[in-house]
Design an enzyme around this catalytic site. Structure first.
Site, PDB file in Angstrom:
ATOM      1  N   GLN A  12      30.178  -9.080 -45.337  1.00  0.00           N
ATOM      2  CA  GLN A  12      30.661 -10.454 -45.526  1.00  0.00           C
ATOM      3  C   GLN A  12      32.063 -10.488 -46.164  1.00  0.00           C
ATOM      4  O   GLN A  12      33.000 -11.087 -45.609  1.00  0.00           O
ATOM      5  CB  GLN A  12      29.643 -11.196 -46.403  1.00  0.00           C
ATOM      6  CG  GLN A  12      30.044 -12.588 -46.709  1.00  0.00           C
ATOM      7  CD  GLN A  12      28.976 -13.376 -47.454  1.00  0.00           C
ATOM      8  OE1 GLN A  12      28.936 -14.580 -47.332  1.00  0.00           O
ATOM      9  NE2 GLN A  12      28.131 -12.744 -48.218  1.00  0.00           N
ATOM     10  N   LEU A  13      32.211  -9.827 -47.311  1.00  0.00           N
ATOM     11  CA  LEU A  13      33.502  -9.858 -48.005  1.00  0.00           C
ATOM     12  C   LEU A  13      34.577  -9.124 -47.192  1.00  0.00           C
ATOM     13  O   LEU A  13      35.726  -9.576 -47.110  1.00  0.00           O
ATOM     14  CB  LEU A  13      33.356  -9.228 -49.404  1.00  0.00           C
ATOM     15  CG  LEU A  13      34.626  -9.152 -50.233  1.00  0.00           C
ATOM     16  CD1 LEU A  13      35.220 -10.540 -50.488  1.00  0.00           C
ATOM     17  CD2 LEU A  13      34.358  -8.448 -51.568  1.00  0.00           C
ATOM     18  N   ILE A  39      30.200   6.039 -47.571  1.00  0.00           N
ATOM     19  CA  ILE A  39      30.512   6.439 -48.954  1.00  0.00           C
ATOM     20  C   ILE A  39      29.486   7.400 -49.552  1.00  0.00           C
ATOM     21  O   ILE A  39      29.723   7.959 -50.619  1.00  0.00           O
ATOM     22  CB  ILE A  39      30.748   5.224 -49.897  1.00  0.00           C
ATOM     23  CG1 ILE A  39      29.495   4.354 -50.047  1.00  0.00           C
ATOM     24  CG2 ILE A  39      31.945   4.401 -49.450  1.00  0.00           C
ATOM     25  CD1 ILE A  39      29.572   3.372 -51.211  1.00  0.00           C
ATOM     26  N   TYR A  63      24.756  -1.440 -50.775  1.00  0.00           N
ATOM     27  CA  TYR A  63      23.396  -1.712 -50.289  1.00  0.00           C
ATOM     28  C   TYR A  63      22.991  -3.019 -50.947  1.00  0.00           C
ATOM     29  O   TYR A  63      22.843  -3.080 -52.177  1.00  0.00           O
ATOM     30  CB  TYR A  63      22.455  -0.567 -50.691  1.00  0.00           C
ATOM     31  CG  TYR A  63      21.067  -0.743 -50.141  1.00  0.00           C
ATOM     32  CD1 TYR A  63      20.720  -0.203 -48.914  1.00  0.00           C
ATOM     33  CD2 TYR A  63      20.109  -1.465 -50.850  1.00  0.00           C
ATOM     34  CE1 TYR A  63      19.439  -0.386 -48.395  1.00  0.00           C
ATOM     35  CE2 TYR A  63      18.833  -1.649 -50.339  1.00  0.00           C
ATOM     36  CZ  TYR A  63      18.509  -1.106 -49.105  1.00  0.00           C
ATOM     37  OH  TYR A  63      17.258  -1.283 -48.605  1.00  0.00           O
ATOM     38  N   TYR A 127      18.006  -3.150 -57.373  1.00  0.00           N
ATOM     39  CA  TYR A 127      19.370  -3.427 -56.884  1.00  0.00           C
ATOM     40  C   TYR A 127      20.333  -3.510 -58.074  1.00  0.00           C
ATOM     41  O   TYR A 127      21.375  -2.847 -58.098  1.00  0.00           O
ATOM     42  CB  TYR A 127      19.367  -4.732 -56.079  1.00  0.00           C
ATOM     43  CG  TYR A 127      20.734  -5.306 -55.796  1.00  0.00           C
ATOM     44  CD1 TYR A 127      21.584  -4.718 -54.861  1.00  0.00           C
ATOM     45  CD2 TYR A 127      21.188  -6.452 -56.467  1.00  0.00           C
ATOM     46  CE1 TYR A 127      22.852  -5.263 -54.599  1.00  0.00           C
ATOM     47  CE2 TYR A 127      22.438  -6.995 -56.210  1.00  0.00           C
ATOM     48  CZ  TYR A 127      23.266  -6.392 -55.281  1.00  0.00           C
ATOM     49  OH  TYR A 127      24.513  -6.929 -55.035  1.00  0.00           O
ATOM     50  N   TRP A 152      26.251 -14.961 -55.880  1.00  0.00           N
ATOM     51  CA  TRP A 152      25.819 -15.919 -54.838  1.00  0.00           C
ATOM     52  C   TRP A 152      26.905 -16.119 -53.775  1.00  0.00           C
ATOM     53  O   TRP A 152      27.332 -17.248 -53.496  1.00  0.00           O
ATOM     54  CB  TRP A 152      25.443 -17.253 -55.473  1.00  0.00           C
ATOM     55  CG  TRP A 152      24.294 -17.206 -56.436  1.00  0.00           C
ATOM     56  CD1 TRP A 152      23.810 -16.120 -57.113  1.00  0.00           C
ATOM     57  CD2 TRP A 152      23.482 -18.315 -56.862  1.00  0.00           C
ATOM     58  NE1 TRP A 152      22.763 -16.476 -57.916  1.00  0.00           N
ATOM     59  CE2 TRP A 152      22.539 -17.819 -57.786  1.00  0.00           C
ATOM     60  CE3 TRP A 152      23.476 -19.679 -56.567  1.00  0.00           C
ATOM     61  CZ2 TRP A 152      21.588 -18.630 -58.392  1.00  0.00           C
ATOM     62  CZ3 TRP A 152      22.535 -20.488 -57.184  1.00  0.00           C
ATOM     63  CH2 TRP A 152      21.601 -19.966 -58.074  1.00  0.00           C
TER      64      TRP A 152
END
Ligand SMILES: NC(=O)c1ccc[n+]([C@@H]2O[C@H](COP(=O)([O-])OP(=O)(O)OC[C@H]3O[C@@H](n4cnc5c(N)ncnc54)[C@H](OP(=O)(O)O)[C@@H]3O)[C@@H](O)[C@H]2O)c1
Length: 257
Positions: A12-13, A39, A63, A127, A152
């Site tokens: 997304q980013l 990575i 992840y 996470y 978010w």
């Protein structure tokens, strides 16, 4: 010319950065997805760094499946902790400044007010634990780094809450959302701009930053806002905590300030 490596560039980013990269002619971006640069594979990272002289590395690789990380934490740690250690080591070997993205989920959510960068992390899910370990490796290995904790994230790319709510609202579905967690929704496009501003400015101050869009709300309030913003008339209902269950524990308050 500033050479910039973007890892995890299909996320997304990463896609938000790809969208605006052409606006910065003094910056040459090298966008690498997981196939081009994994990575978890240090040799792969070293080979990429040998090919080009980078000034910055923006790490968007992560992840991010919070639920699955509870079931297979070793995979989350392989990417978010060991993968980040690999990247930090190779950045150090090549004098590359690392801009890394971390998360509100490094906090336990017990604080009454918003979390400051100096507050002590205490993640409550795998996470969050894996992301915190990644932060710690960076701080141990590198002198020149910025860790940006955000929360978010949403945008037109990938899977995110904003897109899910919008889709449901357009279908006129009733939307049931919990109001028991509070955080700061953040447009990933704004975060991408913030990262570019860091690289454009002459000052690079190593450390941890909290970067969000600044408005705290519950998931329920966020869903209502999305529906209103698009002038849709779906009903947004609150799911009380006892009816809302996820496998991973989530911080009740993850507001970053
Ligand atoms: N999304 C949020 O709400 C949120 C909130 C707070 C913080 N953050 C942080 O913000 C950052 C960006 O999030 P995002 O929403 O852009 O995540 P995303 O859409 O899940 O993107 C992550 C990217 O990393 C790639 N990746 C996974 N394992 C990799 C590996 N071993 N080597 C290289 N690339 C790998 C993924 O590829 P595959 O798809 O092929 O696996 C994916 O393209 C992450 O660090 C995340 O922890 C996100």
């Amino acid at each position: 010319m500033i050479n910039i490596l973007v890892t995890g560039s299909d996320g997304q980013l990463g896609q938000c950065l790809q969208k605006i990269a052409h606006k910065y002619p003094k910056m040459t971006f090298f966008f690498m997805d997981r196939i081009g640069l994994d990575i978890t594979d240090k040799n792969n990272i070293q080979a990429v760094f040998k090919k080009h002289k980078f000034h910055f590395c923006i790490n968007c690789a992560a992840y991010t499946n919070v639920e699955q990380a509870e079931k297979t934490p070793e995979i989350a740690f392989a990417v978010n902790a060991v993968g980040i250690r690999n990247l930090a080591i190779v950045c150090k070997e090549n004098n590359v400044k690392l801009i890394h993205i971390s998360t509100d989920y490094v906090f336990d959510g017990e604080k009454k007010d918003g979390y400051l960068p100096s507050d002590k992390p205490n993640p409550i899910n795998e996470y969050g634990k894996s992301k915190l370990k990644g932060e710690q490796y960076i701080q141990e290995i590198l002198k020149e780094f910025i860790i940006i904790r955000t929360s978010w994230l949403y945008s037109e790319f990938g899977h995110n809450f904003y897109k899910t709510i919008l889709k449901k609202a357009k279908r006129k579905e009733t939307i049931s959302i919990t109001d028991s967690q509070i955080g700061c929704p953040t447009d990933a496009n704004n975060l991408a701009l913030h990262i570019i501003n860091i690289m454009e400015s002459q000052e690079f101050e190593s450390g941890i930053q909290h970067v969000t869009d600044g408005e705290a709300m519950s998931w329920y309030e966020f869903a209502e806002k999305i529906v209103k913003e698009h002038k849709l008339d779906s009903e947004v209902k609150v799911v009380k905590d006892k009816n809302y269950r996820t496998f991973a524990k989530r911080p009740v308050n993850s507001v970053l300030i």
